[in-house]
Design a protein around this motif. Structure first.
Motif, PDB file in Angstrom:
ATOM      1  N   PRO A 199       0.817  -1.226   0.000  1.00 31.65           N
ATOM      2  CA  PRO A 199       0.000   0.000   0.000  1.00 31.65           C
ATOM      3  C   PRO A 199       0.847   1.272   0.000  1.00 31.65           C
ATOM      4  N   ALA A 200       1.950   1.276   0.737  1.00 32.86           N
ATOM      5  CA  ALA A 200       2.818   2.455   0.767  1.00 32.86           C
ATOM      6  C   ALA A 200       3.519   2.653  -0.568  1.00 32.86           C
ATOM      7  N   ILE A 201       3.944   1.575  -1.197  1.00 27.82           N
ATOM      8  CA  ILE A 201       4.585   1.668  -2.512  1.00 27.82           C
ATOM      9  C   ILE A 201       3.609   2.216  -3.543  1.00 27.82           C
ATOM     10  N   ALA A 202       2.365   1.728  -3.501  1.00 28.19           N
ATOM     11  CA  ALA A 202       1.368   2.142  -4.490  1.00 28.19           C
ATOM     12  C   ALA A 202       1.029   3.621  -4.393  1.00 28.19           C
ATOM     13  N   ALA A 203       1.283   4.231  -3.235  1.00 29.05           N
ATOM     14  CA  ALA A 203       1.003   5.658  -3.082  1.00 29.05           C
ATOM     15  C   ALA A 203       1.993   6.518  -3.852  1.00 29.05           C
ATOM     16  N   ARG A 204       3.152   5.978  -4.174  1.00 24.85           N
ATOM     17  CA  ARG A 204       4.188   6.774  -4.836  1.00 24.85           C
ATOM     18  C   ARG A 204       4.690   6.170  -6.138  1.00 24.85           C
ATOM     19  N   HIS A 205       4.393   4.904  -6.363  1.00 22.47           N
ATOM     20  CA  HIS A 205       4.876   4.219  -7.550  1.00 22.47           C
ATOM     21  C   HIS A 205       3.721   3.530  -8.267  1.00 22.47           C
ATOM     22  N   ARG A 206       3.963   3.182  -9.504  1.00 18.03           N
ATOM     23  CA  ARG A 206       2.913   2.550 -10.304  1.00 18.03           C
ATOM     24  C   ARG A 206       2.885   1.042 -10.033  1.00 18.03           C
ATOM     25  N   VAL A 207       1.770   0.582  -9.509  1.00 14.34           N
ATOM     26  CA  VAL A 207       1.565  -0.828  -9.188  1.00 14.34           C
ATOM     27  C   VAL A 207       0.397  -1.338 -10.018  1.00 14.34           C
ATOM     28  N   VAL A 208       0.597  -2.439 -10.726  1.00 15.34           N
ATOM     29  CA  VAL A 208      -0.470  -2.996 -11.558  1.00 15.34           C
ATOM     30  C   VAL A 208      -0.651  -4.475 -11.252  1.00 15.34           C
ATOM     31  N   VAL A 209      -1.837  -4.956 -11.563  1.00 19.47           N
ATOM     32  CA  VAL A 209      -2.149  -6.380 -11.476  1.00 19.47           C
ATOM     33  C   VAL A 209      -2.262  -6.922 -12.887  1.00 19.47           C
ATOM     34  N   VAL A 210      -1.576  -8.008 -13.147  1.00 13.77           N
ATOM     35  CA  VAL A 210      -1.624  -8.676 -14.453  1.00 13.77           C
ATOM     36  C   VAL A 210      -2.378  -9.982 -14.266  1.00 13.77           C
ATOM     37  N   ALA A 211      -3.558 -10.073 -14.855  1.00 10.18           N
ATOM     38  CA  ALA A 211      -4.431 -11.231 -14.646  1.00 10.18           C
ATOM     39  C   ALA A 211      -4.286 -12.231 -15.779  1.00 10.18           C
ATOM     40  N   ARG A 212      -4.169 -13.496 -15.436  1.00  8.45           N
ATOM     41  CA  ARG A 212      -4.200 -14.599 -16.386  1.00  8.45           C
ATOM     42  C   ARG A 212      -5.578 -15.246 -16.301  1.00  8.45           C
ATOM     43  N   PRO A 213      -6.034 -15.893 -17.361  1.00  6.11           N
ATOM     44  CA  PRO A 213      -7.362 -16.521 -17.318  1.00  6.11           C
ATOM     45  C   PRO A 213      -7.507 -17.524 -16.174  1.00  6.11           C
ATOM     46  N   GLN A 214      -6.435 -18.295 -15.916  1.00  3.24           N
ATOM     47  CA  GLN A 214      -6.426 -19.245 -14.813  1.00  3.24           C
ATOM     48  C   GLN A 214      -5.162 -19.045 -13.997  1.00  3.24           C
ATOM     49  N   LEU A 215      -5.173 -19.547 -12.780  1.00  2.22           N
ATOM     50  CA  LEU A 215      -3.990 -19.432 -11.940  1.00  2.22           C
ATOM     51  C   LEU A 215      -2.830 -20.168 -12.607  1.00  2.22           C
ATOM     52  N   PRO A 216      -1.722 -19.468 -12.873  1.00  2.67           N
ATOM     53  CA  PRO A 216      -0.624 -20.080 -13.636  1.00  2.67           C
ATOM     54  C   PRO A 216       0.373 -20.869 -12.803  1.00  2.67           C
ATOM     55  N   SER A 217       0.039 -21.144 -11.547  1.00  2.00           N
ATOM     56  CA  SER A 217       0.953 -21.900 -10.695  1.00  2.00           C
ATOM     57  C   SER A 217       0.160 -22.680  -9.659  1.00  2.00           C
ATOM     58  N   LEU A 218       0.813 -23.686  -9.111  1.00  2.00           N
ATOM     59  CA  LEU A 218       0.191 -24.509  -8.076  1.00  2.00           C
ATOM     60  C   LEU A 218       1.039 -24.446  -6.813  1.00  2.00           C
TER      61      LEU A 218
END
Length: 324
Positions: A199-218
């Motif tokens: 949360p502190a990083i996102a206040a000053r830097h660009r934070v994005v979520v990259v979504a895959r159709p399904q979870l790419p790991s187990l």
């Protein structure tokens, strides 16, 4: 999750330009555990040393994936920094030379106790420049997609922090971070990355979520996780369909792994089970979705289903189930 950007980082690097992966300095595998579990107590080894096929452990799979990433980037061998807390067993190194795989493995203990994932990353970032990148992953997991493709997806937004999730927002335990963003984490004390630092990083830097159709790991945290992940791994190797397909014939055995140093007598049947080095299976034993640990012996003609069999206190064989 929302996103934010600092004006300086956006102007200097060009907002929306892909991350410069030639500045990727290391792959950080977070291999520490908050508390021990019955499964870890039974196997008496790092989860990264658990086999997934005849030739590879979980750590070996990471090495192969990182080597492919290094080849794709046409760069020097990439460094894999495996971070382990002070109380957990360190993973063993594979016998194959690092240079043959293009991935250099370094096993490291967390330099300070009780730093949290955010604190550990802050400590590591001191060795790198502001525009250098770290690829950070939960170590105890198996990827379902090539790491090369996942890293390309994380780099595409050109963010300071790119976090991989599935379509529903479930984190995949993999993110790409620019070192400048980590420097704002406190240099001392416990800092959890997701709950406190992000949360502190996102206040000053660009934070994005990259979504895959399904979870790419187990994830591999429990015996059930481990067996399911290895089964999925072998189905992919065989070109079989999705294990979650409701029409898949999941009653068929997919694998049976026996480590070197284990003793397996005649007429033993393994159905999606693992026998670790130093274990002994007597004639006629049947294992179904089970793990037999070093020093344990399964009696003749016995059946183990959904069980971990281990030698307890060096004298008695102990079993526990993980499913009702």
């Amino acid at each position: 999750m929302g996103s934010a950007s600092s004006p300086s980082s956006a102007v200097q690097r060009g907002l929306g330009e892909p991350a410069d992966l030639t500045r990727l300095q290391a792959v950080v595998l977070l291999g520490g555990v908050v508390r021990t579990t019955e499964f870890l107590g039974a196997i008496q080894r790092s989860l990264l040393d658990m086999p997934v096929d005849r030739h590879r452990t979980i750590l070996g799979c990471w090495r192969n994936q990182v080597a492919e990433l290094a080849a794709r980037l046409e760069c020097r061998p990439l460094l894999i920094r495996v971070m382990v807390d002070r109380a957990s067993p360190a993973p063993r190194r594979d016998l194959m030379a690092d240079s043959e795989l293009g991935a250099l493995v370094r096993i490291e203990r967390d330099p300070f106790e009780y730093r949290g994932t955010g604190g550990v990353l802050r400590d590591l970032a001191t060795a790198y420049g502001d525009d250098d990148y770290l690829l950070v992953a939960t170590a105890a997991q198996l990827l379902l997609e090539p790491l090369v493709e996942l890293v390309d997806a994380l780099a595409a937004p050109g963010a300071d922090v790119s976090i991989l999730t599935d379509a529903g927002g479930v984190p995949a335990g993999l993110f790409l971070v620019r070192c400048a963003a980590i420097r704002m984490i406190a240099p001392a004390g416990f800092v959890d990355f997701k709950e406190q630092a992000l949360p502190a990083i996102a206040a000053r830097h660009r934070v994005v979520v990259v979504a895959r159709p399904q979870l790419p790991s187990l994830p591999v945290r429990s015996p059930a996780d481990y067996i399911d992940a290895v089964r999925r791994h072998h189905r992919r190797l065989a070109g079989a369909g999705d294990i979650n397909d409701p029409f898949a014939e999941n009653w068929r055995a997919t694998f049976g792994l026996v480590e070197a140093g284990a003793t397996v007598e005649a007429n033993v049947r393994l159905h999606d089970s693992v026998v670790l080095s130093g274990a002994r299976l007597r004639s006629g034993a049947v294992l179904v979705r089970s793990v037999v640990c070093e020093g344990a012996e399964v009696p003749p003609d016995s059946v183990c289903c959904d069980q971990v069999v281990s030698r307890h206190n060096g004298t008695t064989v102990r079993k526990f189930r993980w499913r009702p």
